[in-house]
Design a protein around this motif. Structure first.
Motif, PDB file in Angstrom:
ATOM      1  N   LYS A   1       0.816  -1.210   0.000  1.00  0.00           N
ATOM      2  CA  LYS A   1       0.000   0.000   0.000  1.00  0.00           C
ATOM      3  C   LYS A   1       0.852   1.263   0.000  1.00  0.00           C
ATOM      4  CE  LYS A   1      -4.071  -1.920   2.355  1.00  0.00           C
ATOM      5  NZ  LYS A   1      -4.980  -1.797   3.531  1.00  0.00           N
ATOM      6  N   GLN A   2       2.076   1.174   0.505  1.00  0.00           N
ATOM      7  CA  GLN A   2       2.934   2.350   0.566  1.00  0.00           C
ATOM      8  C   GLN A   2       3.393   2.807  -0.806  1.00  0.00           C
ATOM      9  OE1 GLN A   2       5.814   0.737   3.541  1.00  0.00           O
ATOM     10  NE2 GLN A   2       5.203   2.487   4.780  1.00  0.00           N
ATOM     11  N   ARG A   3       3.277   1.946  -1.790  1.00  0.00           N
ATOM     12  CA  ARG A   3       3.671   2.334  -3.143  1.00  0.00           C
ATOM     13  C   ARG A   3       2.761   3.414  -3.705  1.00  0.00           C
ATOM     14  NH1 ARG A   3       7.402  -1.298  -4.949  1.00  0.00           N
ATOM     15  NH2 ARG A   3       7.468  -3.320  -3.892  1.00  0.00           N
ATOM     16  N   ASN A   4       1.598   3.583  -3.112  1.00  0.00           N
ATOM     17  CA  ASN A   4       0.653   4.588  -3.607  1.00  0.00           C
ATOM     18  C   ASN A   4       1.069   6.007  -3.246  1.00  0.00           C
ATOM     19  OD1 ASN A   4      -1.014   2.535  -4.649  1.00  0.00           O
ATOM     20  ND2 ASN A   4      -2.080   2.313  -2.690  1.00  0.00           N
ATOM     21  N   TYR A   5       1.867   6.172  -2.193  1.00  0.00           N
ATOM     22  CA  TYR A   5       2.237   7.521  -1.772  1.00  0.00           C
ATOM     23  C   TYR A   5       3.748   7.707  -1.559  1.00  0.00           C
ATOM     24  CZ  TYR A   5       1.974   5.244   2.847  1.00  0.00           C
ATOM     25  OH  TYR A   5       2.128   4.393   3.915  1.00  0.00           O
ATOM     26  N   ILE A   6       4.541   6.676  -1.729  1.00  0.00           N
ATOM     27  CA  ILE A   6       6.000   6.807  -1.667  1.00  0.00           C
ATOM     28  C   ILE A   6       6.537   6.718  -3.084  1.00  0.00           C
ATOM     29  CG2 ILE A   6       8.161   5.785  -0.870  1.00  0.00           C
ATOM     30  CD1 ILE A   6       6.787   4.876   1.617  1.00  0.00           C
ATOM     31  N   GLU A   7       7.238   7.748  -3.523  1.00  0.00           N
ATOM     32  CA  GLU A   7       7.746   7.790  -4.892  1.00  0.00           C
ATOM     33  C   GLU A   7       8.768   6.679  -5.124  1.00  0.00           C
ATOM     34  OE1 GLU A   7       9.327  11.597  -5.726  1.00  0.00           O
ATOM     35  OE2 GLU A   7       7.424  12.669  -5.413  1.00  0.00           O
ATOM     36  N   GLU A   8       8.772   6.205  -6.356  1.00  0.00           N
ATOM     37  CA  GLU A   8       9.723   5.163  -6.719  1.00  0.00           C
ATOM     38  C   GLU A   8      11.156   5.687  -6.604  1.00  0.00           C
ATOM     39  OE1 GLU A   8      10.662   2.142 -10.483  1.00  0.00           O
ATOM     40  OE2 GLU A   8       9.053   3.641 -10.592  1.00  0.00           O
ATOM     41  N   GLY A   9      11.982   4.978  -5.890  1.00  0.00           N
ATOM     42  CA  GLY A   9      13.363   5.393  -5.672  1.00  0.00           C
ATOM     43  C   GLY A   9      13.569   6.117  -4.363  1.00  0.00           C
ATOM     44  N   ALA A  10      12.493   6.654  -3.780  1.00  0.00           N
ATOM     45  CA  ALA A  10      12.637   7.388  -2.526  1.00  0.00           C
ATOM     46  C   ALA A  10      12.885   6.463  -1.351  1.00  0.00           C
ATOM     47  CB  ALA A  10      11.395   8.238  -2.262  1.00  0.00           C
ATOM     48  N   ALA A  11      12.550   5.190  -1.505  1.00  0.00           N
ATOM     49  CA  ALA A  11      12.724   4.231  -0.419  1.00  0.00           C
ATOM     50  C   ALA A  11      13.885   3.279  -0.662  1.00  0.00           C
ATOM     51  CB  ALA A  11      11.435   3.437  -0.211  1.00  0.00           C
ATOM     52  N   ALA A  12      14.633   3.502  -1.743  1.00  0.00           N
ATOM     53  CA  ALA A  12      15.704   2.574  -2.098  1.00  0.00           C
ATOM     54  C   ALA A  12      16.885   2.716  -1.139  1.00  0.00           C
ATOM     55  CB  ALA A  12      16.165   2.814  -3.530  1.00  0.00           C
ATOM     56  N   SER A  13      17.384   1.592  -0.690  1.00  0.00           N
ATOM     57  CA  SER A  13      18.574   1.569   0.158  1.00  0.00           C
ATOM     58  C   SER A  13      19.776   1.149  -0.672  1.00  0.00           C
ATOM     59  CB  SER A  13      18.376   0.598   1.319  1.00  0.00           C
ATOM     60  OG  SER A  13      19.562   0.471   2.086  1.00  0.00           O
ATOM     61  N   PRO A  14      20.919   1.816  -0.530  1.00  0.00           N
ATOM     62  CA  PRO A  14      22.099   1.432  -1.332  1.00  0.00           C
ATOM     63  C   PRO A  14      22.602   0.054  -0.957  1.00  0.00           C
ATOM     64  CG  PRO A  14      22.701   3.034   0.347  1.00  0.00           C
ATOM     65  CD  PRO A  14      21.208   2.945   0.380  1.00  0.00           C
ATOM     66  N   THR A  15      23.130  -0.636  -1.920  1.00  0.00           N
ATOM     67  CA  THR A  15      23.745  -1.945  -1.697  1.00  0.00           C
ATOM     68  C   THR A  15      25.181  -1.903  -2.211  1.00  0.00           C
ATOM     69  OG1 THR A  15      22.878  -2.726  -3.816  1.00  0.00           O
ATOM     70  CG2 THR A  15      21.575  -3.205  -1.859  1.00  0.00           C
ATOM     71  N   VAL A  16      26.014  -2.721  -1.620  1.00  0.00           N
ATOM     72  CA  VAL A  16      27.434  -2.693  -1.951  1.00  0.00           C
ATOM     73  C   VAL A  16      27.639  -3.137  -3.395  1.00  0.00           C
ATOM     74  CG1 VAL A  16      27.825  -5.048  -1.133  1.00  0.00           C
ATOM     75  CG2 VAL A  16      29.716  -3.416  -1.164  1.00  0.00           C
ATOM     76  N   MET A  17      28.584  -2.515  -4.072  1.00  0.00           N
ATOM     77  CA  MET A  17      28.898  -2.884  -5.448  1.00  0.00           C
ATOM     78  C   MET A  17      29.749  -4.147  -5.473  1.00  0.00           C
ATOM     79  SD  MET A  17      29.640   0.753  -7.374  1.00  0.00           S
ATOM     80  CE  MET A  17      31.118   1.074  -6.407  1.00  0.00           C
ATOM     81  N   THR A  18      29.561  -4.937  -6.513  1.00  0.00           N
ATOM     82  CA  THR A  18      30.343  -6.162  -6.659  1.00  0.00           C
ATOM     83  C   THR A  18      31.836  -5.851  -6.738  1.00  0.00           C
ATOM     84  OG1 THR A  18      28.486  -7.171  -7.850  1.00  0.00           O
ATOM     85  CG2 THR A  18      30.634  -8.238  -8.048  1.00  0.00           C
ATOM     86  N   GLU A  19      32.182  -4.750  -7.413  1.00  0.00           N
ATOM     87  CA  GLU A  19      33.601  -4.376  -7.520  1.00  0.00           C
ATOM     88  C   GLU A  19      34.200  -4.106  -6.140  1.00  0.00           C
ATOM     89  OE1 GLU A  19      31.529  -3.367 -11.307  1.00  0.00           O
ATOM     90  OE2 GLU A  19      31.143  -3.091  -9.174  1.00  0.00           O
TER      91      GLU A  19
END
Length: 334
Positions: A197-215
């Protein structure tokens, strides 16, 4: 002039193709040779060989996949990814041939083997209703234990439904309880929130958490191996629950889940229980911790972890926000 300005000919031809450079202002005689102008120099063709490196790589050792086969079957490691046997799970009791698609994707096949092994051991997640039917009293005790732990950790607090508007009730997240049968025979419950339900009012990308790069992982591993560093692997139990919610998020417990929540602390939750349209018990909660399933739980945990690390003197890598370094007695800690 034709004889003196003639270049090419038999000395400048390989088969029927000309490899020499020809004066662009010159014409051609009837034999196809360039005439006129000074002779052009022919640049030698050099073949560049790739550099040869010796990385002192040890030969790969064979792996033991005997746990994926039956007791009465020989393990053929060379053909493991062509034929495999997992007793009683997915493929039945007999040996089967793996589909051709997996023969070209060993990683996907290996993941399938791991999942099937967990299924064979009975280590699966099932929903509350089915779990209570399958595990009975053990399942109910597991749910009670999970709710009691969350109550003691102040993950949520009771919410008076009379103080909520119809819009707030509609935005309340559904609660999901999963039961897992461990290999030890114990049953474990896990409560999560359905954050769809949070997808209706949280913009895409605003909730993204960074993840470590493979490099970053590979480079760090190379540095560790080269410098002979010590490596420690740690686990944070209930990692997300260490982070506080920074917004108002309501969650609703229904049916048996609401009933068991009341049993945890009757003096706190009993008077806030209501009946829904289908005459089922409903208990509204306000989340205080980043419960797994909420869209921003991973981001909140990351911000909490970064703040704690920076408080201990770590500095984030400018190229990867999931790598932090600190100097400890003139040595770098990553």
């Amino acid at each position: 002039e034709g004889e003196e300005g003639r270049v090419g000919g038999a000395d400048n031809m390989v088969g029927d193709e000309e490899v020499g450079n020809v004066n662009p202002h010159a014409g051609n005689d009837l034999g196809g040779n360039a005439v006129g102008g000074p002779p052009a120099a022919v640049a030698p063709v050099e073949t560049v060989q790739p550099p040869q490196h010796n990385y002192n790589i040890h030969p790969r050792q064979g792996r033991n996949y005997s746990h994926c086969y039956g007791d009465d079957e020989q393990v053929d490691e060379a053909n493991f990814f062509q034929t495999a046997r997992i007793p009683g799970v997915l493929y039945g009791a007999n040996s089967v041939h793996v589909p051709e698609a997996f023969n070209t994707d060993l990683i996907a096949h290996h993941i399938m083997i791991i999942i099937a092994t967990k299924v064979a051991a009975g280590e699966t997640h099932i929903f509350l209703k089915q779990g209570l039917k399958e595990f009975g009293v053990k399942g109910e005790q597991a749910v009670y234990k999970e709710l009691d732990v969350l109550h003691l950790q102040n993950v949520f607090t009771r919410q008076d439904p009379g103080c909520l508007t119809s819009n707030e009730k509609g935005k309340a997240l559904e609660s999901l309880m999963f039961l897992e049968n461990k290999q030890t025979g114990a049953v474990k419950g896990r409560l999560v929130a359905d954050g769809s339900k949070q997808r209706n009012y949280i913009e895409e990308g605003a909730a993204a958490s960074p993840t470590v790069m493979t490099e970053s992982v590979l480079i760090t591993a190379a540095i560790v191996a080269t410098e002979g560093r010590d490596v420690a692997v740690i686990d944070l139990p209930g990692a997300f629950l260490n982070a506080e919610m920074d917004e108002v998020v309501h969650m609703v417990l229904r049916g048996k889940l609401a009933e068991l929540m009341v049993k945890v602390a009757p003096q706190i939750y009993r008077k806030y229980v209501t009946l829904g349209n289908k005459r089922e018990l409903m208990l509204y909660m306000t989340l205080q911790k980043a419960l797994y399933g909420c869209l921003r739980s991973a981001l909140l945990f990351y911000l909490k972890l970064v703040a704690d690390l920076e408080g201990q003197g770590f500095r984030l890598n400018p190229y990867d926000p999931c790598v932090a370094n600190k100097l400890v007695t003139r040595a770098q800690m990553t």
